[in-house]
Structures are given as structure tokens and as C-alpha cells.
Design a protein around this motif. Structure first.
Motif, PDB file in Angstrom:
ATOM      1  N   UNK A 257       7.098  -1.545   1.146  1.00 55.08           N
ATOM      2  CA  UNK A 257       6.834  -2.976   1.245  1.00 55.08           C
ATOM      3  C   UNK A 257       6.817  -3.423   2.711  1.00 55.08           C
ATOM      4  N   UNK A 258       7.692  -2.864   3.503  1.00 57.31           N
ATOM      5  CA  UNK A 258       7.768  -3.211   4.917  1.00 57.31           C
ATOM      6  C   UNK A 258       6.499  -2.781   5.649  1.00 57.31           C
ATOM      7  N   UNK A 259       5.923  -1.661   5.275  1.00 55.30           N
ATOM      8  CA  UNK A 259       4.673  -1.192   5.894  1.00 55.30           C
ATOM      9  C   UNK A 259       3.565  -2.195   5.626  1.00 55.30           C
ATOM     10  N   UNK A 260       3.478  -2.675   4.407  1.00 55.83           N
ATOM     11  CA  UNK A 260       2.459  -3.655   4.046  1.00 55.83           C
ATOM     12  C   UNK A 260       2.626  -4.938   4.865  1.00 55.83           C
ATOM     13  N   UNK A 261       3.854  -5.414   4.989  1.00 49.46           N
ATOM     14  CA  UNK A 261       4.123  -6.632   5.759  1.00 49.46           C
ATOM     15  C   UNK A 261       3.782  -6.447   7.230  1.00 49.46           C
ATOM     16  N   UNK A 262       4.133  -5.295   7.793  1.00 48.97           N
ATOM     17  CA  UNK A 262       3.857  -5.044   9.203  1.00 48.97           C
ATOM     18  C   UNK A 262       2.356  -4.962   9.471  1.00 48.97           C
TER      19      UNK A 262
ATOM     20  N   UNK B  33       3.570  -8.715  23.285  1.00 54.54           N
ATOM     21  CA  UNK B  33       4.837  -8.027  23.043  1.00 54.54           C
ATOM     22  C   UNK B  33       5.118  -7.899  21.542  1.00 54.54           C
ATOM     23  N   UNK B  34       4.875  -8.949  20.773  1.00 53.46           N
ATOM     24  CA  UNK B  34       5.082  -8.895  19.327  1.00 53.46           C
ATOM     25  C   UNK B  34       4.154  -7.867  18.679  1.00 53.46           C
ATOM     26  N   UNK B  35       2.914  -7.815  19.147  1.00 51.14           N
ATOM     27  CA  UNK B  35       1.972  -6.834  18.603  1.00 51.14           C
ATOM     28  C   UNK B  35       2.454  -5.416  18.889  1.00 51.14           C
ATOM     29  N   UNK B  36       2.936  -5.188  20.105  1.00 52.50           N
ATOM     30  CA  UNK B  36       3.422  -3.859  20.477  1.00 52.50           C
ATOM     31  C   UNK B  36       4.619  -3.470  19.613  1.00 52.50           C
ATOM     32  N   UNK B  37       5.549  -4.412  19.412  1.00 51.69           N
ATOM     33  CA  UNK B  37       6.742  -4.116  18.613  1.00 51.69           C
ATOM     34  C   UNK B  37       6.382  -3.836  17.156  1.00 51.69           C
ATOM     35  N   UNK B  38       5.482  -4.638  16.605  1.00 55.76           N
ATOM     36  CA  UNK B  38       5.097  -4.439  15.213  1.00 55.76           C
ATOM     37  C   UNK B  38       4.374  -3.112  15.036  1.00 55.76           C
ATOM     38  N   UNK B  39       3.512  -2.756  15.977  1.00 55.05           N
ATOM     39  CA  UNK B  39       2.796  -1.485  15.891  1.00 55.05           C
ATOM     40  C   UNK B  39       3.762  -0.311  16.007  1.00 55.05           C
ATOM     41  N   UNK B  40       4.782  -0.445  16.844  1.00 56.38           N
ATOM     42  CA  UNK B  40       5.775   0.615  16.989  1.00 56.38           C
ATOM     43  C   UNK B  40       6.592   0.774  15.707  1.00 56.38           C
ATOM     44  N   UNK B  41       7.010  -0.340  15.119  1.00 56.10           N
ATOM     45  CA  UNK B  41       7.758  -0.275  13.860  1.00 56.10           C
ATOM     46  C   UNK B  41       6.906   0.345  12.755  1.00 56.10           C
ATOM     47  N   UNK B  42       5.638  -0.019  12.738  1.00 58.93           N
ATOM     48  CA  UNK B  42       4.730   0.526  11.738  1.00 58.93           C
ATOM     49  C   UNK B  42       4.611   2.038  11.892  1.00 58.93           C
ATOM     50  N   UNK B  43       4.493   2.498  13.128  1.00 64.10           N
ATOM     51  CA  UNK B  43       4.425   3.937  13.399  1.00 64.10           C
ATOM     52  C   UNK B  43       5.683   4.642  12.895  1.00 64.10           C
ATOM     53  N   UNK B  44       6.836   4.066  13.198  1.00 59.88           N
ATOM     54  CA  UNK B  44       8.100   4.690  12.784  1.00 59.88           C
ATOM     55  C   UNK B  44       8.236   4.741  11.256  1.00 59.88           C
ATOM     56  N   UNK B  45       7.842   3.672  10.579  1.00 63.97           N
ATOM     57  CA  UNK B  45       7.922   3.660   9.122  1.00 63.97           C
ATOM     58  C   UNK B  45       6.971   4.677   8.502  1.00 63.97           C
ATOM     59  N   UNK B  46       5.773   4.783   9.043  1.00 62.02           N
ATOM     60  CA  UNK B  46       4.828   5.788   8.532  1.00 62.02           C
ATOM     61  C   UNK B  46       5.367   7.195   8.737  1.00 62.02           C
ATOM     62  N   UNK B  47       6.005   7.405   9.875  1.00 56.88           N
ATOM     63  CA  UNK B  47       6.591   8.711  10.170  1.00 56.88           C
ATOM     64  C   UNK B  47       7.705   9.016   9.169  1.00 56.88           C
ATOM     65  N   UNK B  48       8.544   8.042   8.881  1.00 58.68           N
ATOM     66  CA  UNK B  48       9.626   8.231   7.914  1.00 58.68           C
ATOM     67  C   UNK B  48       9.070   8.525   6.522  1.00 58.68           C
ATOM     68  N   UNK B  49       7.995   7.854   6.162  1.00 56.74           N
ATOM     69  CA  UNK B  49       7.401   8.079   4.845  1.00 56.74           C
ATOM     70  C   UNK B  49       6.869   9.505   4.722  1.00 56.74           C
ATOM     71  N   UNK B  50       6.316  10.029   5.810  1.00 57.88           N
ATOM     72  CA  UNK B  50       5.813  11.413   5.782  1.00 57.88           C
ATOM     73  C   UNK B  50       6.960  12.406   5.625  1.00 57.88           C
ATOM     74  N   UNK B  51       8.137  12.017   6.089  1.00 56.37           N
ATOM     75  CA  UNK B  51       9.301  12.883   5.957  1.00 56.37           C
ATOM     76  C   UNK B  51       9.958  12.774   4.595  1.00 56.37           C
ATOM     77  N   UNK B  52       9.450  11.880   3.745  1.00 61.79           N
ATOM     78  CA  UNK B  52       9.968  11.773   2.394  1.00 61.79           C
ATOM     79  C   UNK B  52      10.880  10.590   2.158  1.00 61.79           C
ATOM     80  N   UNK B  53      11.058   9.741   3.136  1.00 61.82           N
ATOM     81  CA  UNK B  53      11.902   8.569   2.970  1.00 61.82           C
ATOM     82  C   UNK B  53      11.006   7.384   2.606  1.00 61.82           C
ATOM     83  N   UNK B  54      10.818   7.143   1.315  1.00 61.29           N
ATOM     84  CA  UNK B  54       9.862   6.145   0.844  1.00 61.29           C
ATOM     85  C   UNK B  54      10.474   4.766   0.628  1.00 61.29           C
ATOM     86  N   UNK B  55      11.428   4.404   1.433  1.00 58.29           N
ATOM     87  CA  UNK B  55      12.087   3.118   1.249  1.00 58.29           C
ATOM     88  C   UNK B  55      11.299   1.968   1.870  1.00 58.29           C
TER      89      UNK B  55
END
Length: 88
Positions: free
Chosen positions: A41-46, A16-38
Motif C-alpha cells: 500500500x505504501x508503494x502505491x501511495x509513494x 527535495x520532497x520528490x527526491x525523498x519520495x523516490x528514495x523511499x520508493x526505491x527502498x520499498x521495492x528493494x524490500x519487496x524483492x527480498x520477500x518483505x511484502x508489508x
């Protein structure tokens, strides 16, 4: 997430933790592609968290957790003494 906390999770919780972390990682990568580069650091940690979780799951599958190799000094192989009959 710290390694000890991950090791204390059950197998189901680990998945379950792996699934949640992978989902968060996907969402952050998607946000970064849209130009939200905040979340750089969180991507690296995930990514590291997902790797830790997968490593511990693999250790459990192989039965390696807790087994530390013993460091024994390597001795040179014993020389066998040949009998007089073999020496001829």
C-alpha cells in the motif's frame, strides 16, 4: 501528501520532497524483492505522491498554476455579406 500541501511548497522544497519520495520508493521495492511484502500500500501511495509532485513542478514550469480555462459558449462564425459586385 495532499495536493494543497504540495502546492504550498517552494521549488527547492518540491525537489527535495520528490527526491525523498523516490528514495523511499526505491527502498520499498528493494524490500519487496527480498520477500518483505508489508509495503504494498505504501508503494502505491509513494508512486502517486511522486506523480503529484512532478505534475505540480511541470505546471509551475509552464506557468499553468491557477489558470482555469474559461468556458465560453462557442458561437458560429459570422456570415459575411457579399456585395452585389462580388456576387456576380
Amino acid at each position: 501528501m495532499e495536493t494543497e500541501k504540495i502546492r504550498n511548497l517552494s521549488d527547492g522544497e518540491l525537489v527535495e520532497q520528490e527526491r525523498q519520495a523516490a528514495e523511499q520508493l526505491f527502498r520499498l521495492r528493494f524490500q519487496m524483492k527480498l520477500g518483505q511484502n508489508e509495503g504494498v500500500k505504501k508503494v502505491r501511495e509513494l508512486r502517486k505522491d511522486v506523480a503529484r509532485i512532478k505534475t505540480i513542478a511541470r505546471e509551475r514550469a509552464l506557468g499553468l498554476h491557477g489558470a482555469t480555462p474559461k468556458s465560453e459558449p462557442s458561437l458560429p462564425p459570422a456570415k459575411s455579406k457579399k456585395s452585389k459586385k462580388e456576387a456576380r
